[in-house]
Scaffold this active site. Structure first.
Site, mmCIF file in Angstrom:
data_model
loop_
_atom_site.group_PDB
_atom_site.id
_atom_site.type_symbol
_atom_site.label_atom_id
_atom_site.label_comp_id
_atom_site.label_asym_id
_atom_site.label_seq_id
_atom_site.Cartn_x
_atom_site.Cartn_y
_atom_site.Cartn_z
ATOM 1 N N GLU A 186 -8.624 -2.013 -0.275
ATOM 2 C CA GLU A 186 -8.826 -1.511 -1.641
ATOM 3 C C GLU A 186 -10.169 -1.910 -2.256
ATOM 4 O O GLU A 186 -10.215 -2.520 -3.318
ATOM 5 C CB GLU A 186 -7.665 -1.972 -2.528
ATOM 6 C CG GLU A 186 -6.323 -1.491 -1.999
ATOM 7 C CD GLU A 186 -5.129 -1.922 -2.857
ATOM 8 O OE1 GLU A 186 -5.327 -2.680 -3.817
ATOM 9 O OE2 GLU A 186 -4.012 -1.498 -2.542
ATOM 10 N N GLU A 237 1.196 2.616 4.540
ATOM 11 C CA GLU A 237 2.135 2.084 3.542
ATOM 12 C C GLU A 237 2.918 3.194 2.858
ATOM 13 O O GLU A 237 3.160 3.152 1.650
ATOM 14 C CB GLU A 237 1.376 1.284 2.461
ATOM 15 C CG GLU A 237 0.464 0.214 3.007
ATOM 16 C CD GLU A 237 -0.160 -0.683 1.928
ATOM 17 O OE1 GLU A 237 0.237 -0.588 0.751
ATOM 18 O OE2 GLU A 237 -1.041 -1.474 2.278
HETATM 19 C C1 XIL Z 1 2.675 -5.259 -2.579
HETATM 20 C C2 XIL Z 1 3.999 -5.818 -2.112
HETATM 21 O O1 XIL Z 1 4.797 -4.766 -1.635
HETATM 22 C C3 XIL Z 1 4.693 -6.541 -3.251
HETATM 23 O O2 XIL Z 1 5.870 -7.181 -2.782
HETATM 24 C C4 XIL Z 1 3.747 -7.569 -3.864
HETATM 25 O O3 XIL Z 1 4.352 -8.142 -5.007
HETATM 26 C C5 XIL Z 1 2.441 -6.930 -4.269
HETATM 27 O O4 XIL Z 1 1.876 -6.273 -3.148
HETATM 28 N N1 XIL Z 1 -1.224 -2.101 -1.559
HETATM 29 C C6 XIL Z 1 -1.193 -3.068 -0.591
HETATM 30 C C7 XIL Z 1 -0.006 -3.925 -0.460
HETATM 31 O O5 XIL Z 1 -2.120 -3.145 0.223
HETATM 32 O O6 XIL Z 1 -0.325 -5.210 -0.005
HETATM 33 C C8 XIL Z 1 0.791 -4.012 -1.731
HETATM 34 O O7 XIL Z 1 1.992 -4.725 -1.467
HETATM 35 C C9 XIL Z 1 1.055 -2.632 -2.264
HETATM 36 C C10 XIL Z 1 -0.214 -1.900 -2.564
#
Ligand code: XIL
Length: 345
Positions: free
Chosen positions: A156, A264
């Protein structure tokens, strides 16, 4: 008379075919079906749920061939105090994954979030930032050499408007923190697959264009960026979703020489109030799977959680989000069957 007979035979063959297809689909796991397509099918995995929730553990070990560590490998979890690395939980997950022949995706080495408190005190200028980042990356990558060979190296880094996101790493090191991170990771493990990972980058837009241009230029200069991860967090109510646009974009990334992973995916439902939510959700998952299967560079399709009761959307946005493939009781949803169908046919 003759013609009728052939119609009967044709009909019977069709019905038998459908029955066999249905039987195969019912009996097979996602993982088995994906193997035939040479595709890794993954989920993000949480340590606590894996140990405490039997249904979660069963689904994690039977349905998926890849696990992405959801939180336990982020910097605040891995290096809570400077220099004091905490590998215990991830080591356990590695062992469990090995027992079930599951591949792991390391997530994440460099991010502007999930930072331990000490970072803001210790990282004050370019030199201290480089030192902290290099140590963090290399300790992790070396520790997991042989057990984790795919990493989301930088996560990100871009804003929606195509500018670089304001993080402590950008403020102290400048844009160079991105290529440096890849070089340090490569030094620590020459065989690892190194990915850039982001959200909102699965179609062409200001952010993804800026990302692809910068990553391509670095790659041309020899920076070891192997792949691009598209998080693909989808809002079912987002009318901009377009399978065609995603397909075009994946092809462009492939043509630029990068491997592709859907890293994701989830499809949240809370903003869609038309009663058709489950179908839209299944369709979105199916569309992205189809694009991945049709793009040779796409080797992994990972969803961000297994069941709706262990989802960041449920926890942080809305209990009506229900963004995953299995419901609160671990029962498969329509989206699950759609993915299976895409994998089978
Ligand atoms: C999220 C997790 O799913 C949560 O449990 C945590 O509280 C915050 O992070 N992008 C990403 C992930 O790269 O690491 C994130 O995961 C969601 C958005």
């Amino acid at each position: 008379m003759k013609k009728r007979k052939w119609i009967w035979i044709g009909g019977a063959i069709l019905i038998i075919g459908i029955a066999i297809g249905g039987y195969l689909m019912e009996k097979q796991t996602l993982r088995k079906l994906a193997e035939n397509d040479d595709l890794l099918i993954g989920s993000s995995i949480r340590y606590d749920a894996l140990l405490e929730d039997d249904t979660y553990q069963r689904l994690a070990t039977t349905e998926f061939s890849s696990w992405t560590i959801e939180n336990e490998m982020k910097m605040d979890a891995m290096q809570p105090e400077q220099g004091a690395f905490n590998f215990v939980k991830v080591d356990e997950m590695v062992q469990m994954a090995e027992e079930h022949d599951i591949k792991l995706r390391g997530h994440v080495l460099v991010w502007g979030e999930a930072l331990p408190e000490w970072v803001s005190q210790q990282v004050v200028d370019r030199a201290s930032a480089e030192q902290v980042l290099k140590t963090h990356i290399q300790e992790l990558v070396k520790h997991y050499k042989g057990s984790i060979d795919t990493f989301d190296v930088v996560n990100e880094a871009w804003n929606d408007d195509g500018t670089l996101r304001d993080t402590i790493w950008l403020r102290t090191i400048g844009p160079d923190y991105i290529p440096l991170a890849f070089q340090w990771a490569r030094e620590a493990n020459p065989d690892a697959k190194l990915y850039y990972n982001d959200y909102g980058n699965e179609m062409s837009n200001a952010k993804s264009e800026a990302m692809l241009e910068a990553l391509s230029n670095w790659k041309k200069d020899g920076i070891p960026i192997d792949g691009i991860g598209m998080q693909t967090h989808v809002d079912a109510a987002d009318y901009r979703f377009s399978k065609n646009r995603i397909q075009k974009w994946f092809t462009r990334i492939e043509d630029a020489g990068f491997d592709i992973a859907v890293t994701e995916m989830d499809v949240k439902l809370q903003n869609l109030n038309n009663g058709d939510a489950k179908n839209v959700q299944a369709e979105r998952f199916g569309d992205v799977m189809e694009v991945c299967l049709d793009t040779p560079a796409c080797g992994e399709f990972t969803v961000w959680g297994i069941s709706d009761n262990h989802s960041w959307v449920t926890e942080q946005e809305s209990p009506n989000g229900k963004p995953l493939l299995f419901d609160e009781n671990g029962q498969p949803k329509k989206a699950y069957n759609t993915l299976k169908r895409k994998l089978l046919f």
